[in-house]
Motif scaffolding. Structure first.
Motif, PDB file in Angstrom:
ATOM      1  N   ALA A 105       0.830  -1.208   0.000  1.00  0.00           N
ATOM      2  CA  ALA A 105       0.000   0.000   0.000  1.00  0.00           C
ATOM      3  C   ALA A 105       0.863   1.255   0.000  1.00  0.00           C
ATOM      4  N   SER A 106       1.966   1.236   0.734  1.00  0.00           N
ATOM      5  CA  SER A 106       2.838   2.410   0.824  1.00  0.00           C
ATOM      6  C   SER A 106       3.523   2.701  -0.498  1.00  0.00           C
ATOM      7  N   ILE A 107       4.061   1.669  -1.145  1.00  0.00           N
ATOM      8  CA  ILE A 107       4.768   1.912  -2.404  1.00  0.00           C
ATOM      9  C   ILE A 107       3.778   2.336  -3.486  1.00  0.00           C
ATOM     10  N   ARG A 108       2.594   1.756  -3.507  1.00  0.00           N
ATOM     11  CA  ARG A 108       1.582   2.190  -4.473  1.00  0.00           C
ATOM     12  C   ARG A 108       1.225   3.657  -4.268  1.00  0.00           C
ATOM     13  N   ASN A 109       0.977   4.025  -3.030  1.00  0.00           N
ATOM     14  CA  ASN A 109       0.578   5.386  -2.709  1.00  0.00           C
ATOM     15  C   ASN A 109       1.668   6.388  -3.082  1.00  0.00           C
ATOM     16  N   ASP A 110       2.925   6.055  -2.784  1.00  0.00           N
ATOM     17  CA  ASP A 110       4.011   6.993  -3.052  1.00  0.00           C
ATOM     18  C   ASP A 110       4.317   7.124  -4.542  1.00  0.00           C
ATOM     19  N   ILE A 111       4.159   6.041  -5.295  1.00  0.00           N
ATOM     20  CA  ILE A 111       4.347   6.132  -6.748  1.00  0.00           C
ATOM     21  C   ILE A 111       3.290   7.050  -7.354  1.00  0.00           C
ATOM     22  N   GLU A 112       2.043   6.891  -6.932  1.00  0.00           N
ATOM     23  CA  GLU A 112       0.992   7.765  -7.444  1.00  0.00           C
ATOM     24  C   GLU A 112       1.280   9.222  -7.104  1.00  0.00           C
ATOM     25  N   LYS A 113       1.714   9.476  -5.870  1.00  0.00           N
ATOM     26  CA  LYS A 113       2.012  10.847  -5.455  1.00  0.00           C
ATOM     27  C   LYS A 113       3.201  11.417  -6.221  1.00  0.00           C
ATOM     28  N   PHE A 114       4.209  10.586  -6.483  1.00  0.00           N
ATOM     29  CA  PHE A 114       5.389  11.071  -7.203  1.00  0.00           C
ATOM     30  C   PHE A 114       5.002  11.565  -8.597  1.00  0.00           C
ATOM     31  N   PHE A 115       4.219  10.781  -9.320  1.00  0.00           N
ATOM     32  CA  PHE A 115       3.863  11.180 -10.681  1.00  0.00           C
ATOM     33  C   PHE A 115       2.856  12.334 -10.712  1.00  0.00           C
ATOM     34  N   GLN A 116       2.267  12.649  -9.568  1.00  0.00           N
ATOM     35  CA  GLN A 116       1.392  13.822  -9.485  1.00  0.00           C
ATOM     36  C   GLN A 116       2.173  15.104  -9.207  1.00  0.00           C
ATOM     37  N   LEU A 117       3.459  14.986  -8.877  1.00  0.00           N
ATOM     38  CA  LEU A 117       4.271  16.168  -8.598  1.00  0.00           C
ATOM     39  C   LEU A 117       4.429  17.013  -9.854  1.00  0.00           C
ATOM     40  N   PRO A 118       4.677  18.315  -9.695  1.00  0.00           N
ATOM     41  CA  PRO A 118       4.936  19.160 -10.867  1.00  0.00           C
ATOM     42  C   PRO A 118       6.125  18.640 -11.656  1.00  0.00           C
ATOM     43  N   LEU A 119       6.099  18.886 -12.961  1.00  0.00           N
ATOM     44  CA  LEU A 119       7.165  18.401 -13.831  1.00  0.00           C
ATOM     45  C   LEU A 119       8.534  18.899 -13.388  1.00  0.00           C
ATOM     46  N   GLU A 120       8.609  20.147 -12.931  1.00  0.00           N
ATOM     47  CA  GLU A 120       9.913  20.680 -12.535  1.00  0.00           C
ATOM     48  C   GLU A 120      10.486  19.956 -11.318  1.00  0.00           C
ATOM     49  N   VAL A 121       9.614  19.423 -10.454  1.00  0.00           N
ATOM     50  CA  VAL A 121      10.094  18.656  -9.296  1.00  0.00           C
ATOM     51  C   VAL A 121      10.597  17.292  -9.757  1.00  0.00           C
ATOM     52  N   LYS A 122       9.823  16.606 -10.581  1.00  0.00           N
ATOM     53  CA  LYS A 122      10.240  15.304 -11.083  1.00  0.00           C
ATOM     54  C   LYS A 122      11.517  15.424 -11.913  1.00  0.00           C
ATOM     55  N   SER A 123      11.633  16.508 -12.644  1.00  0.00           N
ATOM     56  CA  SER A 123      12.816  16.707 -13.486  1.00  0.00           C
ATOM     57  C   SER A 123      14.088  16.869 -12.670  1.00  0.00           C
ATOM     58  N   GLY A 124      13.953  17.136 -11.392  1.00  0.00           N
ATOM     59  CA  GLY A 124      15.122  17.172 -10.528  1.00  0.00           C
ATOM     60  C   GLY A 124      15.796  15.818 -10.387  1.00  0.00           C
ATOM     61  N   TYR A 125      15.092  14.759 -10.812  1.00  0.00           N
ATOM     62  CA  TYR A 125      15.638  13.400 -10.770  1.00  0.00           C
ATOM     63  C   TYR A 125      15.858  12.868 -12.184  1.00  0.00           C
ATOM     64  N   ALA A 126      15.990  13.773 -13.143  1.00  0.00           N
ATOM     65  CA  ALA A 126      16.133  13.373 -14.543  1.00  0.00           C
ATOM     66  C   ALA A 126      17.393  12.563 -14.764  1.00  0.00           C
ATOM     67  N   GLN A 127      17.315  11.665 -15.751  1.00  0.00           N
ATOM     68  CA  GLN A 127      18.489  10.883 -16.145  1.00  0.00           C
ATOM     69  C   GLN A 127      19.643  11.810 -16.496  1.00  0.00           C
ATOM     70  N   LEU A 128      20.822  11.456 -16.025  1.00  0.00           N
ATOM     71  CA  LEU A 128      22.027  12.174 -16.409  1.00  0.00           C
ATOM     72  C   LEU A 128      22.611  11.513 -17.654  1.00  0.00           C
ATOM     73  N   PRO A 129      23.379  12.243 -18.453  1.00  0.00           N
ATOM     74  CA  PRO A 129      23.945  11.659 -19.680  1.00  0.00           C
ATOM     75  C   PRO A 129      24.713  10.367 -19.395  1.00  0.00           C
ATOM     76  N   GLY A 130      24.408   9.331 -20.172  1.00  0.00           N
ATOM     77  CA  GLY A 130      25.105   8.056 -20.025  1.00  0.00           C
ATOM     78  C   GLY A 130      24.587   7.171 -18.913  1.00  0.00           C
ATOM     79  N   ASP A 131      23.486   7.557 -18.261  1.00  0.00           N
ATOM     80  CA  ASP A 131      22.973   6.800 -17.120  1.00  0.00           C
ATOM     81  C   ASP A 131      21.555   6.330 -17.409  1.00  0.00           C
ATOM     82  N   LEU A 132      21.266   5.066 -17.086  1.00  0.00           N
ATOM     83  CA  LEU A 132      19.922   4.531 -17.270  1.00  0.00           C
ATOM     84  C   LEU A 132      18.998   4.909 -16.127  1.00  0.00           C
TER      85      LEU A 132
END
Length: 362
Positions: A105-132
């Motif tokens: 329940a916790s991981i489901r809830n947090d995944i939903e909340k993460f993708f509801q964050l503003p794009l600029e917040v999620k982009s703070g965890y963007a892939q770096l060049p050469g990294d998967l």
């Protein structure tokens, strides 16, 4: 954000290949310019109807009770069901898996909340060049290829020394703990499944210990596509370049389809089960007895789909060889280096089982 850096050689997993940056799909799906054929031109496919979809067979993926696999009264019968599922389907649903309800329940809830964050917040965890690892997409290797209608967030979760904490979100505030707890519980479940798989193949479990030693988690977000859902795909047809994959349906929106007898079979989400599938490395090691199966993700017209894929993969320095049970049994696959195969798999666009074709002797 913490700037801790990983210390283990296993972090080379995140450098196996990289993906070209492309537009955020969640943002595109809600943009004011509208989902026109022009804005969707890199996502539109001509092959989505190439194979028949047998919707009447939805939900028939075999169900395996993990508790029965370790109960002397039921173990033999349930192990036979598992063997059949791996041989005939390449997929199965695992129930009674032992992961506490509150952890899921916790991981489901947090995944939903993460993708509801503003794009600029999620982009703070963007892939770096050469990294998967990070927030973005995977398998984008050219500026001209057709793109999948999805965003994803990838982290290495196991072994702990391989983690790169720069990618571990601090929003929502419980997310790191949820990931830690789920990852730990899932490693136990994977070990139990592999233990029984080894028995069904008559393979020494010791030969498998390093084949699922690394775990990377991919959180998948498939936005709805109101105008052309039938012309896009959330994930292209592919088999998994893993040993074993365990999928958690986060919000029970349908979309996954598996290829069976040249037709697509929709898989109905089961909120009480984990969906498990055979990966390419297990197909190689079982000498083709257990099959990694092509699957794809379709898009809903008005509902988002969220899932969490846990890929259990071998140590990067290792090799995977076909194990034959009889002296006269002919090896059907080459011995492959894990790093070499993974680079081949990850550095090309998804295309069925073409990566595995390179490992076949016949």
């Amino acid at each position: 954000m913490e700037m801790e850096t990983p210390r283990s050689s296993e972090t080379r997993w995140s450098r196996v290949a990289s993906s070209l940056p492309v537009r955020n799909v969640q943002d595109l799906a809600t943009c004011c310019e509208g989902l026109t054929e022009e804005t969707l031109k890199r996502y539109i496919r001509l092959d989505t109807q190439d194979n028949e979809v047998l919707s009447e067979q939805s939900g028939e993926v075999p169900v395996i009770d993990l508790g029965k696999l370790f109960n002397p009264d039921f173990a033999e019968e349930e192990s036979a069901r598992l063997r059949f599922a791996c041989e005939d389907w390449g997929f199965f649903q695992i129930v009674n898996h032992g992961i506490p309800d509150e952890v899921i329940a916790s991981i489901r809830n947090d995944i939903e909340k993460f993708f509801q964050l503003p794009l600029e917040v999620k982009s703070g965890y963007a892939q770096l060049p050469g990294d998967l690892q990070g927030y973005g997409q995977s398998f984008v290797v050219s500026e001209s290829q057709t793109l999948d209608w999805s965003d994803m967030f990838v982290i290495i979760a196991h072994p702990p020394q391989a983690r790169d904490m720069r990618y571990w979100p601090v929003q929502p505030h419980t997310f790191r703990q949820s990931i830690e707890e789920y990852s730990s519980e899932l490693m136990k479940t994977a070990h139990s499944i592999v233990t029984v798989i080894a028995k069904t193949l008559n393979i020494d479990l010791g030969l498998m210990n390093d084949k699922y030693a690394c775990q990377y988690l991919r959180m998948n977000y498939y936005p709805p596509c109101m105008t052309m859902a039938e012309k896009v795909l959330g994930f292209s047809p592919h088999s998994d370049g893993s040993f074993l994959t365990l999928l958690l349906e986060v919000n029970s929106v349908e979309g996954l389809q598996i290829k069976r007898y040249n037709a697509w079979i929709p898989v109905k989400p089961n909120p009480n089960a984990l969906l498990v599938n055979v990966g390419d490395f297990l197909e190689i090691m079982s000498n083709g007895k257990y099959k990694s199966i092509e699957h794809r993700v379709t898009i809903n017209t008005n509902k988002e789909r969220l899932t969490l894929s846990a890929f259990h993969v071998p140590s990067l320095d290792g090799v995977v060889s076909p194990v034959t049970s009889r002296a006269e049994e002919k090896a059907l696959y080459k011995t492959v280096g894990v790093e070499e195969y993974s680079k081949l798999y990850m550095s090309n666009k998804l295309d069925g089982k073409t990566a595995l074709d390179h490992a076949k002797l016949l």
